[in-house]
Design an enzyme around this catalytic site. Structure first.
Site, PDB file in Angstrom:
ATOM      1  N   LYS A   6       0.851  -1.245  -0.090  1.00 52.72           N
ATOM      2  CA  LYS A   6      -0.023  -0.042   0.125  1.00 52.72           C
ATOM      3  C   LYS A   6       0.790   1.270   0.050  1.00 52.72           C
ATOM      4  O   LYS A   6       1.988   1.262   0.527  1.00 52.72           O
ATOM      5  CB  LYS A   6      -0.913  -0.100   1.132  1.00 52.72           C
ATOM      6  CG  LYS A   6      -2.097   0.841   1.019  1.00 52.72           C
ATOM      7  CD  LYS A   6      -3.032   0.063   0.121  1.00 52.72           C
ATOM      8  CE  LYS A   6      -4.494   0.706   0.053  1.00 52.72           C
ATOM      9  NZ  LYS A   6      -5.591  -0.323  -0.376  1.00 52.72           N
TER      10      LYS A   6
HETATM   11  P1  NAD Z   1     -13.104   7.426  -2.917  1.00 49.75           P
HETATM   12  O1  NAD Z   1     -12.310   8.510  -2.772  1.00 49.75           O
HETATM   13  O2  NAD Z   1     -13.727   7.323  -4.209  1.00 49.75           O
HETATM   14  O3  NAD Z   1     -14.547   7.806  -1.834  1.00 49.75           O
HETATM   15  C1  NAD Z   1     -14.436   8.318  -0.584  1.00 49.75           C
HETATM   16  C2  NAD Z   1     -15.767   8.453  -0.133  1.00 49.75           C
HETATM   17  O4  NAD Z   1     -15.916   8.712   1.392  1.00 49.75           O
HETATM   18  C3  NAD Z   1     -16.295   9.795  -0.815  1.00 49.75           C
HETATM   19  O5  NAD Z   1     -17.751   9.713  -0.872  1.00 49.75           O
HETATM   20  C4  NAD Z   1     -15.928  10.900   0.444  1.00 49.75           C
HETATM   21  O6  NAD Z   1     -16.828  12.034   0.528  1.00 49.75           O
HETATM   22  C5  NAD Z   1     -16.013   9.771   1.844  1.00 49.75           C
HETATM   23  N1  NAD Z   1     -15.729  10.508   2.936  1.00 49.75           N
HETATM   24  C6  NAD Z   1     -14.369  11.006   2.928  1.00 49.75           C
HETATM   25  N2  NAD Z   1     -13.987  11.443   4.264  1.00 49.75           N
HETATM   26  C7  NAD Z   1     -15.148  11.172   4.838  1.00 49.75           C
HETATM   27  C8  NAD Z   1     -15.632  11.408   6.079  1.00 49.75           C
HETATM   28  N3  NAD Z   1     -14.792  11.897   7.154  1.00 49.75           N
HETATM   29  N4  NAD Z   1     -16.973  11.173   6.640  1.00 49.75           N
HETATM   30  C9  NAD Z   1     -17.614  10.522   5.751  1.00 49.75           C
HETATM   31  N5  NAD Z   1     -17.326  10.274   4.467  1.00 49.75           N
HETATM   32  C10 NAD Z   1     -16.321  10.411   4.148  1.00 49.75           C
HETATM   33  O7  NAD Z   1     -12.532   6.109  -2.067  1.00 49.75           O
HETATM   34  P2  NAD Z   1     -13.019   4.535  -2.281  1.00 49.75           P
HETATM   35  O8  NAD Z   1     -12.122   4.215  -3.513  1.00 49.75           O
HETATM   36  O9  NAD Z   1     -14.318   4.471  -2.592  1.00 49.75           O
HETATM   37  O10 NAD Z   1     -12.489   3.921  -1.047  1.00 49.75           O
HETATM   38  C11 NAD Z   1     -13.350   4.006   0.215  1.00 49.75           C
HETATM   39  C12 NAD Z   1     -12.718   3.045   0.923  1.00 49.75           C
HETATM   40  O11 NAD Z   1     -12.877   1.551   0.410  1.00 49.75           O
HETATM   41  C13 NAD Z   1     -11.330   3.112   1.411  1.00 49.75           C
HETATM   42  O12 NAD Z   1     -11.285   2.645   2.903  1.00 49.75           O
HETATM   43  C14 NAD Z   1     -10.413   2.242   0.450  1.00 49.75           C
HETATM   44  O13 NAD Z   1      -9.300   1.913   1.175  1.00 49.75           O
HETATM   45  C15 NAD Z   1     -11.475   1.039   0.468  1.00 49.75           C
HETATM   46  N6  NAD Z   1     -11.215   0.307  -0.636  1.00 49.75           N
HETATM   47  C16 NAD Z   1     -11.163   0.828  -1.844  1.00 49.75           C
HETATM   48  C17 NAD Z   1     -10.996   0.112  -3.071  1.00 49.75           C
HETATM   49  C18 NAD Z   1     -11.221   0.484  -4.579  1.00 49.75           C
HETATM   50  O14 NAD Z   1     -11.284  -0.224  -5.421  1.00 49.75           O
HETATM   51  N7  NAD Z   1     -11.573   1.838  -4.811  1.00 49.75           N
HETATM   52  C19 NAD Z   1     -10.963  -1.323  -2.885  1.00 49.75           C
HETATM   53  C20 NAD Z   1     -10.725  -1.936  -1.677  1.00 49.75           C
HETATM   54  C21 NAD Z   1     -10.903  -1.087  -0.563  1.00 49.75           C
END
Ligand code: NAD
Length: 419
Positions: free
Chosen positions: A111
């Site tokens: 990561k």
């Molecule tokens: P992203 O940046 O596309 O979206 C993040 C979302 O979280 C947004 O809607 C944002 O407004 C919201 N957010 C941010 N801070 C916040 C807060 N303080 N309170 C409430 N909402 C808040 O990110 P993503 O890719 O959707 O990732 C989200 C989670 O999923 C992370 O933990 C990431 O590690 C995990 N994840 C993502 C993937 C992937 O393929 N993108 C894969 C596995 C895990």
């Protein structure tokens, strides 16, 4: 309140699983593998200069943690966020090792990210920062060494920029050193929605395991980015579920009648958040009230450590499906167990992304392009079989799905270490 350290949380989860494994006797894994998994193999920190559009030079701090390559090349996302720090990357890299092993992928865990707020920079500057970062990481990554992907704050466009800058240094045509690229630049169909689709598959299989229909069942979701918006779309369109509430960094909205996801997707596309979305019957909630809504499923899909003991005491649901990484702390985990609220853990629930990233890497290396239908059916088969394996193992041994996932994953890693 003392800030919870994510790396300590991940180490506790590992230690707890090991102790449970010892109690189960037949599931014993060597203590050595626990020692090895307790720390990452490499911790890379780069401070790299970028000349911004206005001619000023700024130094950025970037991280890449390579946790384990026992099962294959390191694999994991890159995050652009002001809170990125070393221990966060160490925990997230560890979870990638567990995730890949549990899903039976020939990949290890990594990561990384840059500590800055991408929302404060223009597209041109983001391009310069992304290219600068991949050049700074260049000698540590590669298709057979370490394959980064998108995570919070990064996307397919950023992966394309990074791939292009590495390709320029390498002077070749290999694009498989990054996954999650656009379709125009070697990406895989189905990758963008893959993590959300995996969350949907877990929900479907969870209800199936309880002999319940998903139609009309309700959920609330925190986070409406890549994972949250795709999960909400698929839960409503494919399973007939109803979304009662959504939260993002700007606030929380609720409707007892159910929110229109197609409408919200359009709004999010235009305004980049749910802030200001207002139609009939919508209430604004505080975070505290949001996590008290009576619903079947709660899906944290934003940041880590969002459900702590306070939220866990008042959650009003049957199951939590962890779209985000590490959304619960140890206390919340324990409280939910005592309250008989099931948890589908992150290392299982959000593994759809890395599974399709693996398919992208395979397609790039074989010079193939798979159809959307092919990708979706492979992902479905992989996720549902992994879910059912974890479910059976946890039921048979009377352990949580998190401990079951860890023990299944660690067994593979232990074998690879000892063989
Ligand atoms: P992203 O940046 O596309 O979206 C993040 C979302 O979280 C947004 O809607 C944002 O407004 C919201 N957010 C941010 N801070 C916040 C807060 N303080 N309170 C409430 N909402 C808040 O990110 P993503 O890719 O959707 O990732 C989200 C989670 O999923 C992370 O933990 C990431 O590690 C995990 N994840 C993502 C993937 C992937 O393929 N993108 C894969 C596995 C895990």
């Amino acid at each position: 309140m003392e800030q919870i350290n994510l790396f300590h949380l991940s180490k506790h989860q590992l230690a707890e699983s090991y102790e449970k494994g010892k109690e189960l006797k037949k599931e014993y894994v060597s203590e050595n593998i626990i020692k090895i998994l307790s720390n990452p193999k490499h911790e890379i920190i780069v401070n790299f200069p970028v000349t911004l559009e206005d001619g000023t030079l700024q130094i950025f701090k970037g991280y890449r943690i390579q946790h384990s390559n026992l099962l294959g090349p390191y694999k994991g996302g890159l995050r652009f966020h002001p809170m990125v720090h070393l221990d966060e990357c160490k925990a997230l890299a560890f979870w990638m090792t567990i995730k890949c092993s549990l899903a039976g992928l020939p990949l290890g865990g990594a990561k990384g990210g840059i500590k800055f707020n991408p929302k404060e920079y223009s597209q041109e500057n983001l391009k310069r920062i992304s290219k600068g970062f991949s050049k700074a990481l260049y000698k540590y990554i590669g298709p057979k060494r370490d394959i980064p992907a998108p995570d919070m704050g990064t996307n397919a466009q950023i992966m394309d920029w990074m791939t292009a800058s590495c390709k320029a240094v390498n002077k070749d045509h290999d694009k498989s050193m990054f996954t999650g690229k656009t379709l125009m630049y070697g990406g895989s169909k189905g990758r963008n929605e893959a993590t959300g689709r995996g969350v949907m598959i877990c929900a479907r299989e969870w209800f199936k395991s309880k002999n319940k229909d998903t139609n009309g069942k309700t959920f609330i979701i925190q986070g409406f980015g890549n994972v949250g918006s795709n999960a909400a779309h698929l839960l409503t369109s494919e399973l007939g579920m109803k979304c009662l509430g959504i939260g993002d960094h700007t606030g929380y909205i609720f409707s007892r009648d159910g929110l229109s996801i197609p409408d919200l997707l359009k709004y999010q596309e235009e305004y980049k958040s749910i802030e200001g979305y207002d139609v009939n019957n919508i209430e604004k909630l505080t975070k505290q009230d949001f996590f008290q809504v009576q619903t079947d499923v709660v899906i944290p899909a934003a940041l880590e450590l969002q459900i702590l003991s306070e939220e866990a005491k008042t959650l009003n649901c049957s199951v939590v499906i962890e779209g985000a990484n590490g959304p619960l702390d140890l206390e919340a985990d324990k409280i939910l167990k005592d309250r008989n609220i099931d948890i589908v853990p992150d290392v299982l629930a959000n593994s759809g992304g890395v599974i399709v990233s693996y398919y992208e890497w395979l397609q790039n290396n074989r010079m193939e392009y798979w159809s959307y239908k092919d990708v979706v059916s492979r992902l479905d088969e992989k996720m549902s079989s992994t879910f059912n394996k974890v479910d059976k193992y946890s039921t048979d041994n009377n352990i949580t799905k998190r401990v079951a996932s860890y023990l299944l994953a660690i067994k593979n890693l232990d074998y690879a270490y000892q063989v």
